[in-house]
Design an enzyme around this catalytic site. Structure first.
Site, short mmCIF file in Angstrom:
data_model
loop_
_atom_site.label_atom_id
_atom_site.label_comp_id
_atom_site.label_asym_id
_atom_site.label_seq_id
_atom_site.Cartn_x
_atom_site.Cartn_y
_atom_site.Cartn_z
N CYS A 17 13.36 12.23 6.30
CA CYS A 17 13.44 11.66 7.83
C CYS A 17 14.82 12.08 8.16
CB CYS A 17 13.11 10.17 7.84
SG CYS A 17 14.02 9.15 6.70
N GLU A 30 9.74 2.40 10.83
CA GLU A 30 10.84 3.48 10.60
C GLU A 30 10.27 4.71 10.63
OE1 GLU A 30 13.97 3.42 11.01
OE2 GLU A 30 14.03 1.15 10.93
N GLU A 39 9.17 17.05 15.09
CA GLU A 39 9.62 17.02 13.61
C GLU A 39 8.73 17.88 12.89
OE1 GLU A 39 8.47 13.43 11.55
OE2 GLU A 39 10.70 13.52 10.45
N GLY A 68 6.83 5.71 8.01
CA GLY A 68 5.79 6.99 8.19
C GLY A 68 5.98 7.76 9.43
N SER A 69 5.10 8.43 9.89
CA SER A 69 5.01 9.35 11.12
C SER A 69 4.88 8.27 12.40
CB SER A 69 4.04 10.15 11.13
OG SER A 69 2.70 9.54 11.15
N ASN A 70 5.46 8.78 13.47
CA ASN A 70 5.29 8.29 14.73
C ASN A 70 3.92 7.69 15.22
OD1 ASN A 70 7.99 9.13 14.51
ND2 ASN A 70 7.92 8.39 16.76
N LYS A 96 0.87 -1.39 -0.06
CA LYS A 96 0.17 0.03 0.15
C LYS A 96 0.90 1.25 -0.02
CE LYS A 96 -1.80 2.98 3.06
NZ LYS A 96 -1.87 4.27 2.02
P1 NAD Z 1 2.15 8.92 7.70
O1 NAD Z 1 2.31 8.08 8.80
O2 NAD Z 1 0.88 9.74 7.39
O3 NAD Z 1 1.60 7.62 6.47
C1 NAD Z 1 2.56 6.63 6.27
C2 NAD Z 1 1.87 5.37 5.30
O4 NAD Z 1 0.84 5.06 6.43
C3 NAD Z 1 0.95 6.24 4.32
O5 NAD Z 1 1.02 4.97 3.39
C4 NAD Z 1 -0.55 6.18 4.93
O6 NAD Z 1 -1.55 5.95 4.07
C5 NAD Z 1 -0.50 5.00 5.80
N1 NAD Z 1 -1.36 5.12 6.98
C6 NAD Z 1 -2.11 6.16 7.59
N2 NAD Z 1 -2.88 5.78 8.44
C7 NAD Z 1 -2.69 4.61 8.76
C8 NAD Z 1 -3.49 3.67 9.56
N3 NAD Z 1 -4.29 3.91 10.43
N4 NAD Z 1 -3.13 2.12 9.64
C9 NAD Z 1 -2.42 1.84 8.37
N5 NAD Z 1 -1.58 2.75 7.62
C10 NAD Z 1 -1.92 3.87 7.66
O7 NAD Z 1 3.55 9.50 6.96
P2 NAD Z 1 3.89 10.22 5.83
O8 NAD Z 1 3.36 11.67 6.16
O9 NAD Z 1 3.49 9.60 4.57
O10 NAD Z 1 5.43 10.26 5.89
C11 NAD Z 1 6.17 11.19 6.60
C12 NAD Z 1 6.77 10.59 8.03
O11 NAD Z 1 7.68 9.41 7.33
C13 NAD Z 1 7.57 11.55 8.79
O12 NAD Z 1 7.59 11.27 9.96
C14 NAD Z 1 9.26 11.02 8.27
O13 NAD Z 1 10.23 11.10 9.32
C15 NAD Z 1 8.59 9.54 8.21
N6 NAD Z 1 10.00 8.78 7.45
C16 NAD Z 1 10.68 7.92 8.08
C17 NAD Z 1 11.66 7.51 7.15
C18 NAD Z 1 12.68 6.57 8.06
O14 NAD Z 1 13.29 5.44 7.15
N7 NAD Z 1 12.75 6.55 9.30
C19 NAD Z 1 11.77 7.52 5.95
C20 NAD Z 1 11.02 8.35 5.25
C21 NAD Z 1 10.02 8.82 5.96
#
Ligand code: NAD
Length: 493
Positions: free
Chosen positions: A289, A255, A390, A233-235, A180
């Site tokens: 990130c 991550e 962040e 994704g996000s924390n 996804k």
């Molecule tokens: P996000 O957490 O909003 O979304 C990430 C993914 O999770 C998306 O595909 C989203 O549709 C999905 N998602 C959202 N709600 C969900 C739920 N309830 N259940 C399951 N999946 C769900 O993050 P974002 O805005 O897409 O990305 C930015 C964040 O990602 C930043 O915090 C960044 O630091 C982090 N990031 C971390 C790394 C790393 O390797 N540490 C790399 C890139 C980005």
């Protein structure tokens, strides 16, 4: 579809078929540099679509996991070749869909091809151990076996490379996949999936489902047949999924965010440091990130560093990344823009001194996109909100520490632990930093964003859940189980 008539529609991939969602609903992907431009219409999928994708992945699992590992790797290598041949197409898609500059988009495509080739090769190195037994008749060894069907959930900011490395690691290890992508950037992820289709990856090995995290992501997290979930994704979302996955005892890797420090000591090469602060802090509009978000300087160089940085930021060209010479494009969407602008206001309210930038750009060509001026604050101290949270945008906080010890203490004084860097030629201090910094990876005289595909990647503290690194030779740990074998060729009893 009304006004969407000109906009191309894209489907989910379930087994061997490209299918519309059972929901009958779609969403539209737009260009963040010019929101009048629609890039594609994707499926607003639901639980039923995830169910179908999991069933297809489950059906494909026995044959795929039994396939010779190097043969599995060969599919990945062939898909990498296709992507390399289409480098220009992928660069353009990253530019228009994510808003990356040409240089940042090109770097992501190169990284994608390299990471896929490295992980294709891992199929030939999927080794176990032979272990001497107390019984001289016994042959003892371990072998790696795939964990099963895996769910991969990716963010929008690195939509090609992160998807590429999660998929390639899963495939190398013999897992089948339900993938996804983020709803902000599903199209470049889809092009990656198409490359696998073109090299005839067997049906059901890789399934692709677009749609909201709250339904599609949630269905992946809770599906009993998905044995492991790798999330970036996000924390906030990572922690929520962790709860769901823990309940059913599945494997989870996350991550998440960063708040990466860039420490500059008095003997540093300031011109180099400024260039790398710009690259790390404003590359990809600060939406990485590993972005440089806190620059910690010592008194001996604070004034000259800030003057140099201000002058250099003044020469940056912000604009539509399709225009030649653009250094920094837009941020991804309205919600992100508003969140970043809110952090800038908090910085001002908490008495941060604005060195440059500090607001949205709306004049002329900027009017239709999500543009924010590259922003630098000084006078930031560790307890301030913008030194802790962040921001994920083009905002750099300069912090002035008294000495090296305080700089290191401040560098660690956040909940995150992803990347970090120090600029100095003093080897003793560099080594103290390397040993004392609380981060998954660190650098000396190199940008916080620097990483290579065959080195482990990931964070500690609040950045990572699961304790396993992505890419590098340790990436396969998450996607495999060990089987221990004791064997007596001739049972003499
Ligand atoms: P996000 O957490 O909003 O979304 C990430 C993914 O999770 C998306 O595909 C989203 O549709 C999905 N998602 C959202 N709600 C969900 C739920 N309830 N259940 C399951 N999946 C769900 O993050 P974002 O805005 O897409 O990305 C930015 C964040 O990602 C930043 O915090 C960044 O630091 C982090 N990031 C971390 C790394 C790393 O390797 N540490 C790399 C890139 C980005």
């Amino acid at each position: 579809m009304g006004t969407q008539q000109q906009t191309k529609s894209f489907h989910n991939l379930i087994g061997r078929e490209w299918l519309p969602s059972n929901s009958g609903e779609t969403f539209t992907v737009i260009n963040p540099a010019d929101t009048r431009i629609e890039l594609g219409v994707c499926q607003q999928s639901n639980e039923e679509d995830v169910e179908a994708a999991v069933a297809a992945a489950k059906q494909a699992l026995p044959d795929w996991s039994a396939e010779a590992a190097p043969v599995r790797g060969h599919y990945i290598a062939k898909a990498a070749n296709l992507i390399e041949e289409r480098t220009d197409e992928f660069i353009k898609q990253l530019i228009i869909e994510v808003g990356k500059s040409y240089a940042d988009a090109k770097a992501e495509v190169i990284r994608t091809v390299r990471v896929m080739r490295f992980l294709a090769g891992e199929a030939e190195r999927l080794k176990g151990e032979t272990i001497p037994s107390w019984d001289k008749e016994v042959i003892g060894y371990t072998k790696r076996e795939p964990v099963g069907v895996v769910g991969l959930i990716t963010p929008w900011n690195v939509p090609l490379a992160i998807a590429a490395w999660k998929i390639a690691t899963a495939l190398t290890c013999g897992c089948t996949v339900v993938f996804k992508p983020s709803s902000q950037t599903p199209l470049v992820s889809l092009q990656l999936v198409e490359a696998y289709q073109e090299v005839n990856l067997p049906a059901g090995v890789l399934n692709f489902v677009t749609g909201p995290g709250s339904t599609v992501g949630n269905a992946i997290a809770t599906h009993p047949d998905i044995k492991a979930i790798s999330f970036t994704g996000s924390n906030k979302i990572g922690l929520a999924i962790n709860q769901l996955v823990a309940k059913r005892g599945a494997r989870f890797q996350a991550e998440m965010g960063g708040k990466n420090p860039f420490v500059i000591l008095n003997d540093a090469d300031l011109t180099l440091a400024v260039e790398h602060v710009i690259a790390g802090g404003f590359g990809e509009s600060g939406q990485r990130c590993t972005a440089t978000s806190r620059v910690i300087v010592l008194p001996g160089i604070a004034e000259s560093f800030i003057a140099l940085l201000k002058e250099r930021v003044g020469r940056m060209k912000v604009g539509n990344p399709l225009d030649e010479g653009t250094d920094m494009g837009p941020v991804i969407d309205k919600g992100s823009m508003e969140s970043i602008l809110a952090y800038i206001e908090i910085g001002k309210r908490e008495n941060g001194q604005l060195v440059t930038g500090g607001g949205r750009l709306t004049e002329g060509d900027y009017a239709h996109g999500y543009f924010i001026a590259p922003t630098v604050f000084r006078g930031i101290t560790p307890e301030m909100t913008i030194a802790q949270e962040e921001i994920f945008g083009p905002v750099i906080s300069v912090m002035e520490a008294d000495n090296f010890e305080q700089a290191l203490e401040w560098a660690n004084q956040v909940e995150y632990g992803l990347s970090s860097t120090i600029y100095t030629n003093d080897m003793e201090k560099a080594m103290r930093f390397v040993n004392g910094i609380e981060a998954g990876f660190t650098h000396v005289n190199m940008p916080s964003t620097y990483s290579e595909p065959h080195f482990p990647f990931g964070g500690i503290k609040a950045t990572g859940i699961g304790g396993m690194r992505e890419v590098g030779s340790t990436a396969i740990d998450f996607y495999t189980e060990y089987k221990t074998v004791y064997m007596k060729p001739h049972n003499q009893q």
